[in-house]
Scaffold this active site. Structure first.
Site, PDB file in Angstrom:
ATOM      1  N   LYS A 115       0.873  -1.182   0.000  1.00 22.14           N
ATOM      2  CA  LYS A 115       0.000   0.000   0.000  1.00 22.14           C
ATOM      3  C   LYS A 115       0.905   1.224   0.000  1.00 22.14           C
ATOM      4  CE  LYS A 115      -3.995   1.384   2.811  1.00 22.14           C
ATOM      5  NZ  LYS A 115      -4.933   0.762   3.774  1.00 22.14           N
ATOM      6  N   ASP A 254     -16.254  -2.256  -0.434  1.00 20.58           N
ATOM      7  CA  ASP A 254     -14.883  -2.561  -0.883  1.00 20.58           C
ATOM      8  C   ASP A 254     -13.965  -2.828   0.304  1.00 20.58           C
ATOM      9  OD1 ASP A 254     -15.539   0.279  -0.635  1.00 20.58           O
ATOM     10  OD2 ASP A 254     -13.419   0.640  -0.991  1.00 20.58           O
ATOM     11  N   ASP A 264      -8.431  -2.651   6.217  1.00 16.93           N
ATOM     12  CA  ASP A 264      -8.416  -1.192   6.038  1.00 16.93           C
ATOM     13  C   ASP A 264      -8.604  -0.444   7.352  1.00 16.93           C
ATOM     14  OD1 ASP A 264      -7.505  -0.176   3.806  1.00 16.93           O
ATOM     15  OD2 ASP A 264      -9.348  -0.242   2.674  1.00 16.93           O
TER      16      ASP A 264
HETATM   17  P1  AMP Z   1      -9.948   3.299   1.110  1.00 13.88           P
HETATM   18  O1  AMP Z   1     -10.804   4.368   1.694  1.00 13.88           O
HETATM   19  O2  AMP Z   1      -8.524   3.330   1.607  1.00 13.88           O
HETATM   20  O3  AMP Z   1     -10.559   1.953   1.231  1.00 13.88           O
HETATM   21  O4  AMP Z   1      -9.817   3.636  -0.436  1.00 13.88           O
HETATM   22  C1  AMP Z   1     -10.909   3.766  -1.310  1.00 13.88           C
HETATM   23  C2  AMP Z   1     -10.422   3.839  -2.737  1.00 13.88           C
HETATM   24  O5  AMP Z   1      -9.596   4.996  -2.936  1.00 13.88           O
HETATM   25  C3  AMP Z   1      -9.583   2.672  -3.178  1.00 13.88           C
HETATM   26  O6  AMP Z   1      -9.905   2.428  -4.531  1.00 13.88           O
HETATM   27  C4  AMP Z   1      -8.172   3.178  -3.027  1.00 13.88           C
HETATM   28  O7  AMP Z   1      -7.261   2.495  -3.853  1.00 13.88           O
HETATM   29  C5  AMP Z   1      -8.317   4.625  -3.437  1.00 13.88           C
HETATM   30  N1  AMP Z   1      -7.296   5.510  -2.844  1.00 13.88           N
HETATM   31  C6  AMP Z   1      -7.208   5.918  -1.554  1.00 13.88           C
HETATM   32  N2  AMP Z   1      -6.146   6.737  -1.374  1.00 13.88           N
HETATM   33  C7  AMP Z   1      -5.531   6.856  -2.582  1.00 13.88           C
HETATM   34  C8  AMP Z   1      -4.380   7.580  -3.073  1.00 13.88           C
HETATM   35  N3  AMP Z   1      -3.640   8.347  -2.273  1.00 13.88           N
HETATM   36  N4  AMP Z   1      -4.070   7.440  -4.372  1.00 13.88           N
HETATM   37  C9  AMP Z   1      -4.813   6.668  -5.209  1.00 13.88           C
HETATM   38  N5  AMP Z   1      -5.894   5.986  -4.818  1.00 13.88           N
HETATM   39  C10 AMP Z   1      -6.269   6.069  -3.531  1.00 13.88           C
HETATM   40 MG    MG Z   2     -10.072   0.033   0.996  1.00 14.97          MG
END
Ligand code: AMP
Ligand code: MG
Length: 487
Positions: A115, A254, A264
């Site tokens: 990550k 997700d 997460d």
């Molecule tokens: P999360 O809230 O961490 O579960 O992320 C939700 C979505 O946002 C997922 O598709 C992640 O891969 C994407 N995402 C979160 N932070 C970033 C970032 N800094 N750059 C690219 N994608 C991100």
């Molecule tokens: Mg996630």
């Protein structure tokens, strides 16, 4: 003459090969000067990886995805997701990669996942990066959860990249190496379903059965059995969270695994005082994922999984819906059973105690804790001491002493077992104020507080002298705690 890198790591690519449509082959950003901040040696050993090699410059290159073992095929995984109730058909690993799968000595398959390894085709507006603080946060909380006995993804290492990450300010960047029994989520099934390719959906379901719920393959109706197994795993998981006062904070589809592992750790937090309406995430304005809403949120996510699976459940879609509904109805029953059994253990109540009496003791203690703003973790741990020696530590946490005494008299009459209580009521959890303190020091270059916190929370049930501050609630000036998702 070309040379293949000598590594001690072999990675398989079963997901990438069996489910080609669900990923994009991708490489991590180059990291000029990777610096290992923390390595989980026991986990490395469990995986059959050599901790000493992982500490070498070559090992650090593996842990940021720059050294790809021969035969490995790193991919960014595709998935959809309902985020706070609204559907995004294309989320996917925006800043993550599945490096490959490690098969351990017992033939268990583990995803090795990164990550913060750079932008991928799923990055949308994101920078693909991660900062040291949030990655260490995931490391410490996931390892604490594992030690508490909660199914979870694990953390193998955090490596500083030496690169700055722009958030509200400039922060040091890092990559987290995460280990999970897989990264299949409800959102993976939503994605496969949305493609309209039923063969893909079936192969995904077969893959999930084989990796997580192999007994489903023997059932008369394997795909229904798969759904039932995920329902049972999630009911048990969320009950564990509730018993520990854990608030996940972003229970989107997700972030809901097929394995039943917690995944997460962005905006999660532990309750200090017991407040069923507690919300910590800065973006959860409506309290959708408040502590008390977690069972309902999980069931809602499972309904989305059922929708994605409908074509596999029966050719007749009306019949498929009724099969799915029937299976989903098990969730509240399974959740309540796990919660009630867990609360009985937290109170040390003997197995032969009448259910009605036990339920009343549980309900009444919850009212007592809520009305008196009592620290959830401290109370139950101290109550074990009360059961053992009559100590007053639990009573001292309650303002309304007559109410406590009246309840405690009934509880003592039931004959609580302190040994049972000490096995389920942790002394040490990754308390919010301790995590913040450790991360602030780590970002300033001092990793000692993080090391000490890890030492406490990775043996949570074993109370040790000298660790008193890790068992205590937050200082008065800690205030309301807010967590952030956009990490
Ligand atoms: P999360 O809230 O961490 O579960 O992320 C939700 C979505 O946002 C997922 O598709 C992640 O891969 C994407 N995402 C979160 N932070 C970033 C970032 N800094 N750059 C690219 N994608 C991100
Ligand atoms: Mg996630």
């Amino acid at each position: 003459m070309s040379t293949t890198p000598q590594t001690t790591v072999t990675l398989e690519s079963r997901f990438a090969r069996e489910l080609e449509e669900l990923s994009v082959p991708w490489r991590a950003d180059d990291v000029a000067d990777p610096r290992l901040l923390v390595l989980n040696e026991p986990l490395a050993a469990e995986l059959g990886l050599d901790p000493e090699w992982l500490r070498s410059p070559e090992g650090a290159r593996l842990l940021v995805g720059n050294l790809v073992p021969a035969g490995a095929m790193p991919v960014a995984q595709a998935y959809s997701g309902h985020q706070f109730g609204s559907f995004s058909p294309r989320l996917g690993d925006g800043r993550a990669l599945l490096l490959g799968e490690v098969v351990d000595a017992e033939d268990h398959r583990w995803d090795l996942h990164l990550k913060g390894s750079g932008r991928t085709p799923f990055a949308r507006g994101g920078d693909g990066l991660a900062a040291v603080g949030p990655m260490l946060r995931e490391y410490v909380v996931s390892e604490a959860m594992h030690a508490l006995g909660v199914p979870t993804t694990r953390s193998l290492a955090v490596v500083a990249t030496g690169r700055q990450v722009r958030r509200e300010s400039l922060l040091p960047g890092a990559v987290l190496a995460r280990v999970a029994s897989s990264h299949l989520r409800v959102g993976s099934f939503q994605y496969a379903r949305a493609t309209g390719d039923l063969d893909l959906l079936r192969r995904l379901a077969d893959h999930a059965v084989s990796r997580h719920h192999p007994q489903a393959a023997e059932a008369e109706h394997p795909y229904l059995a798969l759904f039932e197994a995920v329902v049972a795993a999630q009911a048990s998981l969320v009950a564990r969270w509730m018993l520990l006062g854990f608030v996940h904070g972003v229970m989107n589809t997700d972030n809901t695994t097929i394995s039943g592992e917690t995944i997460d750790y962005g905006p999660c937090a532990f309750l200090d005082v017991f407040d069923p309406s507690a919300v910590f995430s800065s973006i959860d304005h409506g309290g959708r994922y408040a502590y008390r809403n977690q069972p309902v949120a999980a069931q809602w996510n499972l309904a989305r999984l059922a929708e994605a699976l409908l074509p596999l459940l029966d050719e007749d879609q009306d019949r498929a819906v009724s099969l799915a509904e029937g299976a989903l109805e098990a969730f509240p029953r399974q959740y309540s059973a796990a919660w009630s059994a867990g609360m009985r253990s937290k109170l040390g109540l003997p197995g032969d105690l009448d259910d009605e009496v036990a339920a009343t003791l549980v309900d009444d203690v919850l009212v007592l804790l809520q009305q008196n703003h009592v620290d959830w973790t401290s109370f139950f741990r101290a109550l074990g001491g009360t059961a053992r020696t009559g100590a007053h530590a639990a009573r001292d946490l309650v303002l309304d002493l007559p109410a406590f005494d009246a309840w405690a008299e009934r509880w003592r009459a039931a004959g609580p077992d302190p040994d049972v209580m000490d096995r389920v009521n942790p002394a040490y959890i990754s308390r919010n104020h301790l995590v913040e303190e450790a991360l602030a020091s780590a970002v300033d270059g001092d990793l000692d507080p993080l090391g000490r916190l890890l030492e406490a929370v990775t043996s949570p049930y074993e109370e040790r002298p000298g660790l008193e501050r890790y068992a205590a609630g937050p200082p008065d000036d800690f205030g309301a705690y807010t967590t952030y998702c956009g990490t």
